[in-house]
Write an enzyme that holds these catalytic residues in place. Structure first.
Site, short mmCIF file in Angstrom:
data_model
loop_
_atom_site.label_atom_id
_atom_site.label_comp_id
_atom_site.label_asym_id
_atom_site.label_seq_id
_atom_site.Cartn_x
_atom_site.Cartn_y
_atom_site.Cartn_z
N ASP A 10 34.92 31.93 37.55
CA ASP A 10 35.82 31.18 36.42
C ASP A 10 36.08 29.63 37.20
O ASP A 10 35.15 28.74 36.82
CB ASP A 10 37.31 32.03 36.49
CG ASP A 10 38.47 31.27 36.22
OD1 ASP A 10 38.48 30.61 35.22
OD2 ASP A 10 38.35 32.71 34.58
N LYS A 52 32.32 31.19 33.12
CA LYS A 52 33.00 30.21 32.16
C LYS A 52 33.22 28.52 32.82
O LYS A 52 34.02 28.25 34.28
CB LYS A 52 34.32 31.10 32.53
CG LYS A 52 35.72 30.55 31.39
CD LYS A 52 36.49 30.41 31.52
CE LYS A 52 37.21 32.18 31.32
NZ LYS A 52 38.08 32.39 30.87
N VAL A 100 38.60 37.19 29.07
CA VAL A 100 38.33 38.47 28.84
C VAL A 100 38.64 39.31 29.55
O VAL A 100 38.97 39.72 30.72
CB VAL A 100 36.76 37.29 29.37
CG1 VAL A 100 36.00 37.08 27.72
CG2 VAL A 100 36.53 37.21 30.33
N ASP A 143 39.29 42.91 34.30
CA ASP A 143 40.66 43.19 34.21
C ASP A 143 41.71 42.48 33.20
O ASP A 143 41.64 41.17 34.13
CB ASP A 143 41.49 44.44 35.49
CG ASP A 143 41.96 43.23 35.37
OD1 ASP A 143 40.92 42.03 36.88
OD2 ASP A 143 43.39 43.02 36.80
N ARG A 149 39.59 48.18 32.57
CA ARG A 149 38.48 47.50 32.92
C ARG A 149 37.38 48.79 32.54
O ARG A 149 35.86 48.35 32.81
CB ARG A 149 38.05 48.27 34.37
CG ARG A 149 39.34 46.68 35.11
CD ARG A 149 38.94 47.20 36.58
NE ARG A 149 40.26 46.34 37.81
CZ ARG A 149 40.23 45.36 38.74
NH1 ARG A 149 38.96 44.95 38.24
NH2 ARG A 149 41.39 45.35 38.87
C1 PRP Z 1 38.80 37.76 39.62
C2 PRP Z 1 37.18 37.92 39.65
C3 PRP Z 1 36.59 37.03 40.54
C4 PRP Z 1 37.42 35.74 40.66
C5 PRP Z 1 37.24 34.65 39.54
O1 PRP Z 1 38.51 38.24 40.85
O2 PRP Z 1 36.70 39.24 39.58
O3 PRP Z 1 35.89 37.26 41.76
O4 PRP Z 1 38.54 36.29 40.17
O5 PRP Z 1 38.07 33.57 40.11
P1 PRP Z 1 38.01 31.78 40.06
O6 PRP Z 1 36.29 31.31 40.02
O7 PRP Z 1 38.99 31.16 39.66
O8 PRP Z 1 37.90 32.12 41.75
P2 PRP Z 1 40.21 39.11 40.97
O9 PRP Z 1 40.82 38.44 41.89
O10 PRP Z 1 41.31 38.86 40.05
O11 PRP Z 1 39.75 40.52 41.86
P3 PRP Z 1 39.42 41.60 41.34
O12 PRP Z 1 38.06 41.44 41.07
O13 PRP Z 1 39.75 42.70 41.80
O14 PRP Z 1 39.60 42.09 39.32
#
Ligand code: PRP
Length: 183
Positions: A105, A133, A155, A161, A167
């Site tokens: 992201d 993204k 998403v 999640d 999930r």
């Molecule tokens: C989410 C996803 C990526 C990260 C992407 O993890 O799994 O690791 O965010 O976002 P970014 O590019 O803006 O850093 P999250 O911290 O929500 O943990 P999770 O995988 O346990 O849901």
């Protein structure tokens, strides 16, 4: 009320995900057929389902390990503060590493992971991301194997999640804004 009532629309069905994973695995199989025992590192929790399906389409010998990072808390935007909750259990020095991510992201999480592994002198580090993204990118990061490029929507499903839920949805969908408004 069912969790399915919180889904605004389906972006990728379980069938289209499997089809795309087979194509991604084909690219990886071609590149790693002669590699020296690559180490796939799955970033928990979001990437667990992607990893589980992807490895079934890989035909090169490899090892698996897991890390866990967290940056989102209960919100819908990254806090920018990436915490490593779990680290790899073995040395990655001189290893061919493939990071398995669910979504890139802002790029902050992946950038922190890459920095950490490069400092440990991996032989090579590549990235397999189920979703990209690019519209939200804040830091330039490489993605070597990509499942889908997604629009700027929230998403969920197939590992991803909202507030630790959804999930287990078998598809990738968009969460209804009403669910997270005010969070
Ligand atoms: C989410 C996803 C990526 C990260 C992407 O993890 O799994 O690791 O965010 O976002 P970014 O590019 O803006 O850093 P999250 O911290 O929500 O943990 P999770 O995988 O346990 O849901």
């Amino acid at each position: 009320m069912s969790m399915y009532d919180d889904v605004e629309k389906i972006l990728y069905s379980k069938e289209s995900i499997q089809k795309r994973l087979q194509a991604v695995a084909k690219e990886m199989n071609a590149l790693y057929s002669d590699a020296d025992l690559p180490l796939l590192i799955c970033n928990l929790k979001g990437a667990f389902m992607f990893l589980a399906d992807l490895v079934r389409y890989l035909d090169f010998r490899h090892e698996l390990d897991f890390i866990e990072t967290s940056s989102y808390g209960a919100g819908t935007a990254s806090s920018g503060d990436v915490r490593f909750l779990l680290d790899v259990g073995e040395s990655i020095t001189d290893r061919n590493v493939i990071i398995v991510e669910d979504i890139v992201d802002s790029g902050v999480t992946l950038s922190c992971i890459l920095e950490r592994f490069e400092a440990r002198h991996a032989r090579s580090v590549r990235v397999a991301a189920l979703l990209n993204k690019p519209s939200r990118r804040e830091i330039e990061v490489p993605i070597d194997f990509c499942g889908f490029v997604v629009p700027n929507e929230f998403v969920i499903g197939y590992g991803l999640d909202y507030d630790q839920q959804y999930r287990n949805l078998p598809f990738i969908g968009v969460l209804k804004p009403a669910v997270y408004q005010g969070s």
